[in-house]
Each structure stands twice: as structure tokens, then as C-alpha cells.
Write a protein that holds these residues in place. Structure first.
Motif, short mmCIF file in Angstrom:
data_model
loop_
_atom_site.label_atom_id
_atom_site.label_comp_id
_atom_site.label_asym_id
_atom_site.label_seq_id
_atom_site.Cartn_x
_atom_site.Cartn_y
_atom_site.Cartn_z
N GLN A 91 25.71 -36.17 3.66
CA GLN A 91 26.40 -35.17 4.49
C GLN A 91 26.28 -35.51 5.98
OE1 GLN A 91 24.58 -34.46 1.87
NE2 GLN A 91 25.50 -32.80 0.66
N LEU A 92 25.15 -36.08 6.36
CA LEU A 92 24.99 -36.49 7.76
C LEU A 92 25.99 -37.60 8.11
CD1 LEU A 92 23.41 -36.24 10.40
CD2 LEU A 92 21.79 -37.92 9.53
N ALA A 93 26.17 -38.54 7.18
CA ALA A 93 27.15 -39.61 7.41
C ALA A 93 28.56 -39.05 7.48
CB ALA A 93 27.05 -40.65 6.29
N GLU A 94 28.85 -38.04 6.65
CA GLU A 94 30.17 -37.42 6.68
C GLU A 94 30.40 -36.67 8.00
OE1 GLU A 94 30.00 -35.04 3.21
OE2 GLU A 94 30.14 -36.73 1.82
N LEU B 235 23.19 -24.24 13.16
CA LEU B 235 23.71 -23.97 11.82
C LEU B 235 23.80 -25.24 10.98
CD1 LEU B 235 26.57 -21.47 12.77
CD2 LEU B 235 24.37 -20.91 11.73
N LEU B 236 24.30 -26.32 11.58
CA LEU B 236 24.42 -27.58 10.84
C LEU B 236 23.05 -28.18 10.55
CD1 LEU B 236 27.47 -29.25 12.63
CD2 LEU B 236 27.42 -28.15 10.39
N THR B 237 22.13 -28.04 11.46
CA THR B 237 20.78 -28.57 11.23
C THR B 237 20.13 -27.89 10.03
OG1 THR B 237 20.51 -29.06 13.58
CG2 THR B 237 18.51 -28.92 12.27
N ARG B 238 20.27 -26.57 9.94
CA ARG B 238 19.67 -25.85 8.81
C ARG B 238 20.32 -26.29 7.50
NH1 ARG B 238 16.40 -21.86 7.59
NH2 ARG B 238 15.83 -21.65 9.77
N TRP B 239 21.62 -26.50 7.49
CA TRP B 239 22.30 -26.96 6.28
C TRP B 239 21.77 -28.33 5.86
CZ3 TRP B 239 26.53 -25.16 3.21
CH2 TRP B 239 27.05 -26.11 2.32
N LEU B 240 21.67 -29.26 6.82
CA LEU B 240 21.23 -30.61 6.51
C LEU B 240 19.77 -30.67 6.10
CD1 LEU B 240 23.08 -32.49 9.39
CD2 LEU B 240 23.63 -32.59 6.96
N GLN B 241 18.97 -29.75 6.61
CA GLN B 241 17.57 -29.70 6.22
C GLN B 241 17.41 -29.16 4.80
OE1 GLN B 241 16.05 -27.27 9.40
NE2 GLN B 241 15.18 -29.03 10.49
N LEU C 221 16.05 -34.00 13.93
CA LEU C 221 17.36 -33.78 13.31
C LEU C 221 18.24 -32.90 14.20
CD1 LEU C 221 19.33 -34.08 10.99
CD2 LEU C 221 18.24 -32.12 9.86
N TYR C 222 17.67 -31.85 14.73
CA TYR C 222 18.40 -30.98 15.65
C TYR C 222 18.91 -31.78 16.84
CZ TYR C 222 19.26 -27.06 18.85
OH TYR C 222 19.83 -26.17 19.74
N ARG C 223 18.07 -32.67 17.35
CA ARG C 223 18.44 -33.48 18.51
C ARG C 223 19.60 -34.41 18.17
NH1 ARG C 223 13.67 -34.86 19.82
NH2 ARG C 223 13.49 -36.69 18.48
#
Length: 517
Positions: free
Chosen positions: A162-165, A208-214, A110-112
Motif C-alpha cells: 500500500q505504501l508503494a501504491e 490518517l494515512l499513517t494510521r492505515w499503513l501502520q 512512517l509519519y515523516r
């Protein structure tokens, strides 16, 4: 074909084209991506390999099929890879932060994926301002591709919406009306800060975004079930910026909501139109400040060699002509000597004196800037500057520089000033000498003595035919041809030298011919 060397002027690279998918697979392996891959290192140079067979298939199915030719479509992939070299490899991650980032790219899918999405938009934003003709190609690439790894990952991610957004905002600038406003409040300022500032901020925002999406809380290290499923499906397919899926018109409509698709299509058509108008405009592009600085830096670096070379040219290209004078010639000094001889009853004699001849020399330089010369691109550029600087102050010496790869371009005409020419290290593309020979044949020669320096490694696709025509042209126009290579191996009649010994090499080759012209 573009000269892509201007995208990465400080890095050595070459581009390899594989006509068949099997040849590509055998050469680079399928783990690097379907369409193209970039291997190598900063120290040894990079190799960009293109799978032309699959690229053609992707082009035929892509939403860009009606907008771009296959050649320009391929350019999109090349620009995508080279933009990564320009903004990422040249950054040379260092320190604890850099090591953590590199390790996490390999371990966290996900981070990648989030990093690749931010980084591609970052490259597009930077390139559109620094090299807009290439920026439009990268824009078209980003609009019509989907990260294949991210598409697999989204099947299992709890916060896939959220990932799609995030993807829609980064790729298309779209904010969905019925979306999670709290996510936009969190994501938008961070994403804009990352893609419009510097690479370090891209890395920070990725975390920061990775932690939110996780959906993890601070300090939560539990392994999520979705991560295990995604890792199992993506095994062996991670790691490449070119592991992408080309979107067709139908798929593009599915990714982008219908209320936005018309605006998106208009943006694509506009960018494609501009790319068509700019076809070839990216060739040999450079900024005046950069090229002037390179010229000045090289002159300072080789000031001793340039001074010696200037002396060599002065001795070789100027000569003293003996003038016979008789008693009574309209020459005050000779008349005085004749009057003195008449008083002393000496015999009348012929007087001789020397008159400096006017310099009249044409110096032409053909520089090979094809992909095979990437190891010596800087030395070739420095050699040009060294020669141009050494003769810059000579009235009567004209210089011409032509670069050649797949095509040819006059880098410096006979009338341009040396310090204002765009001489920079370049390499990329095919190797054809004939276009340069044809361009040379169009030039008007004026010098009584004519010298042609050919800088190349000798690996030229049309070498036999081109050198045959070049030799005939030199014979017809009384041109002295000197073929020079900085490669370790002398072949095809090229003579080996180095940049630090160039002035000595030219002294041996030019002075030995004498000053008659």
C-alpha cells in the motif's frame, strides 16, 4: 543561473556552492543529507548548501542525464529546497496542532515519510500554477527521485504494498489495476484533497494515512516490531527533505510498471524540453500585482522621506538662469520700463531677469541582488522605490534600474513608468558587476547631468576589473558615481547609510556638488 529569490520573496536566504564533498561535509555535516541541505531560521535567514561533487555524480547516473544539463539538474535540487521554504517555513506552524505535528515528524519515521510524499506533491501542484517555469523543475525532481528513508522503511512495513501504491499515485498519477481497491477508495480522495488545498489538510491526511499503513486500531499504542527495525537502520539518517536517491533509467523501470514507463518517459521529455526553452525565464520573475503593491506600500511607508527627497531633487536639479535685457528688447515689461526712464531722463541701463532652466537629468541605479545581500534585500528595494517616486513627477528626469548577481537585467528602462516596474526584494546567486557595466554601456544617455547610484555590500567577485571599467565609463560620459551600502561596514569606497536616512545622505552628496550641468 536563475534568480531564485522570487520563490521566497518574504524570506532571507543565500545559496552556497561547495565544489568538493569534503568541504561540504566539514561545513554542514553529513547528517543533513547527501546532496544539499538547508539550515537557519526565519529570523536569522536560511543558508542552502550544495554538494556540487556529489550532485555531478548523481547527475551522471540519473535518468535525467540525457535530458538536462548539470546546471539545470542542480536547479532541480535548489527548487525542491526553496519550495519547502515557500510553502512550509513561511506557514509558521503554531498552536497545539502545529506542535504535535512537529514533534511527530521527529519521532515517527512512517509519519515523516508519508508527510514528505504528500508535501512534495503539494509543492509541485502549487508551484506549477504560481511559477510554472520553476514548477517544471520540481516535477522532474519528483519523477526521478526516491526518498531514501522511505525505501529503508518499506523493507519492514507490513503494508509495504500500500505504501508503494501511495507513492506511485502521488509521484506518477498511477493507479495499479491489481491493487487493493479498498485502499484506493480510502486514500485517493484524501490525497487529492490534501495536495490541492492547503498545508493544514496535508497534515491531517498524513495522520490518517499513517494510521492505515501502520494497521493500528483506534487506541492501540503497542510498539510494532517493524518500527523498531526500521528505526535502527535509519538511525542518524532522518529528517531532511534532501535525503533522496536519484533513480537511473533501470531503477525507474523497476519502480514504475512497464505499461506506464513509456507514458512517464514522454512526460519527462516534455517537461525537460519546456525547461530548456524556459532556461533563464525564471530570472527576476514577478507578478505585476505584487510589484505594484510593493511600490505603493513603500511609497506610503516612506511618504515623508520621499516628499523631502523630492524637494531636495527640485532644488538640486532645477536652476534659474540670469537673462540680460537692454532698452528696446522685444519684451513688453522691459519696453514699459524703458519708456518710463525716457520720461524721467534717467540713464539707460541693462535689465536682468530670471528664466527657469529646463531639467535634463539621467539617474541610473545598479542594485546588487546577489545572495550576500539577503539581509538588506528589502531595504535595497525600498531605496529604489524611494528614489524613483521622488523624481517621478519631474519632466526631464529619466531613471534606469539594473539588477545584477551572476548576470544582469534591466529592471526599469529610461522609458518605463516607475510605478509599473517590477521592483521587489530580491537576493540569490553569485555576484558579478561586469554584466551590469556592459548593459549600462548599451544605454543611450541624454541628460546634461548624469548620476549613477551603486547599491551593494561591495562583496563582488569581479570587483577590481568591473569597477575599473565602470570608473572609465563614468569619466568618459561625465557621470557622477555614488556608491552606497546599508551594511554596517564601509569598504571598497562604499558609503554607509540606512533607508530612513537615505534622503539626508543624498542631500549631502548631491547638493554639495552644485546645480551646474
Amino acid at each position: 543561473m536563475e534568480n531564485f529569490a522570487v520563490l521566497c520573496p518574504e524570506l532571507a536566504f543565500k545559496i552556497e556552492y561547495y565544489a568538493e564533498a569534503d568541504a561540504y561535509t566539514n561545513a554542514v555535516g553529513t547528517e543533513y543529507g547527501q546532496f544539499c541541505c538547508c539550515t537557519g531560521s526565519r529570523e536569522d535567514g536560511y543558508i542552502l548548501s550544495l554538494n556540487c561533487e556529489l550532485l555531478q555524480e548523481a547527475w551522471e547516473q540519473s535518468a535525467l542525464h540525457e535530458l538536462l544539463t548539470l546546471e539545470r539538474f542542480t536547479d532541480c535540487f535548489i527548487v525542491n529546497e526553496l519550495s519547502a521554504l515557500r510553502y512550509e517555513k513561511a506557514a509558521l506552524f503554531a498552536g497545539a496542532e502545529g506542535y504535535r505535528h512537529t514533534a511527530r515528524l521527529q519521532e515517527d519515521s512512517l509519519y515523516r515519510c508519508v508527510y514528505k510524499s504528500l508535501f512534495q506533491t503539494f509543492c509541485e501542484y502549487k508551484l506549477a500554477r504560481e511559477l510554472p517555469e520553476f514548477g517544471k523543475l520540481l516535477t522532474l525532481f519528483n519523477l526521478t527521485t526516491q526518498d531514501a528513508e522511505l525505501e529503508r522503511l518499506a523493507k519492514y512495513l507490513p503494508r509495504r504494498q500500500q505504501l508503494a501504491e501511495l507513492q506511485a499515485f502521488l509521484k506518477y498519477g498511477i493507479i495499479e489495476r491489481r491493487a487493493d481497491s479498498s485502499f484506493y477508495d480510502f486514500m485517493v480522495p484524501l490525497a487529492l484533497t490534501a495536495v490541492r488545498t492547503e498545508l493544514r489538510n496535508v497534515i491531517v491526511v498524513t495522520g490518517l494515512l499513517t494510521r492505515w499503513l501502520q494497521g493500528l486500531q483506534a487506541g492501540d499504542t503497542a510498539e510494532e516490531a517493524w518500527a523498531e527495525k526500521a528505526a535502527a537502520e535509519a538511525a542518524g539518517a532522518a529528517g531532511s527533505l534532501t535525503a533522496v536517491k536519484m533513480l537511473s533509467d533501470e531503477e525507474l523501470c523497476e519502480v514504475v510498471r512497464k505499461e506506464h514507463i513509456r507514458e512517464l518517459k514522454a512526460k519527462m521529455q516534455n517537461a525537460a524540453t519546456q525547461v530548456g526553452k524556459l532556461a533563464g525565464a525564471g530570472r527576476m520573475v514577478s507578478r505585476a500585482g505584487d510589484t505594484s503593491q510593493f511600490f505603493l506600500d513603500t511609497v506610503h511607508k516612506y511618504r515623508r522621506e520621499i516628499s523631502e527627497l523630492e524637494y531636495i531633487f527640485k532644488q538640486s536639479f532645477t536652476s534659474m538662469k540670469i537673462i540680460d535685457a537692454y532698452d528696446g528688447d522685444v519684451n513688453l515689461k522691459k519696453q514699459q520700463e524703458a519708456y518710463l526712464a525716457s520720461k524721467t531722463a534717467e540713464e539707460s541701463k541693462v535689465y536682468q531677469y530670471y528664466l527657469r532652466r529646463k531639467v535634463s537629468v539621467d539617474i541610473m541605479i545598479l542594485r546588487d541582488v546577489s545572495g550576500s545581500t539577503y539581509r538588506f534585500e528589502r531595504e535595497y528595494a525600498e531605496a529604489l522605490v524611494e528614489i524613483l517616486a521622488a523624481v517621478n513627477n519631474f519632466d526631464g528626469i529619466r531613471t534606469l534600474v539594473i539588477d545584477f548577481e551572476g548576470g544582469a537585467k534591466v529592471r526599469k528602462s529610461f522609458t518605463d513608468k516607475a510605478e509599473q516596474t517590477s521592483i521587489i526584494p530580491l537576493s540569490g546567486g553569485g555576484t558579478n558587476l561586469l554584466p551590469a557595466v556592459r548593459l549600462l554601456q548599451e544605454q543611450a544617455l541624454k541628460g546634461k547631468r548624469r548620476l549613477l547610484f551603486l547599491l551593494s555590500d561591495g562583496e563582488i567577485n569581479d570587483r577590481e576589473q568591473a569597477e575599473k571599467e565602470l570608473a572609465a565609463y563614468c569619466r568618459q560620459n561625465l557621470i557622477e558615481l555614488v556608491k552606497i551600502t546599508f551594511d554596517e561596514e564601509d569598504k571598497y569606497g562604499y558609503e554607509h547609510t540606512t533607508i530612513v536616512n537615505l534622503h539626508k545622505f543624498l542631500a549631502r552628496r548631491i547638493i554639495e556638488k552644485g546645480a551646474d550641468y
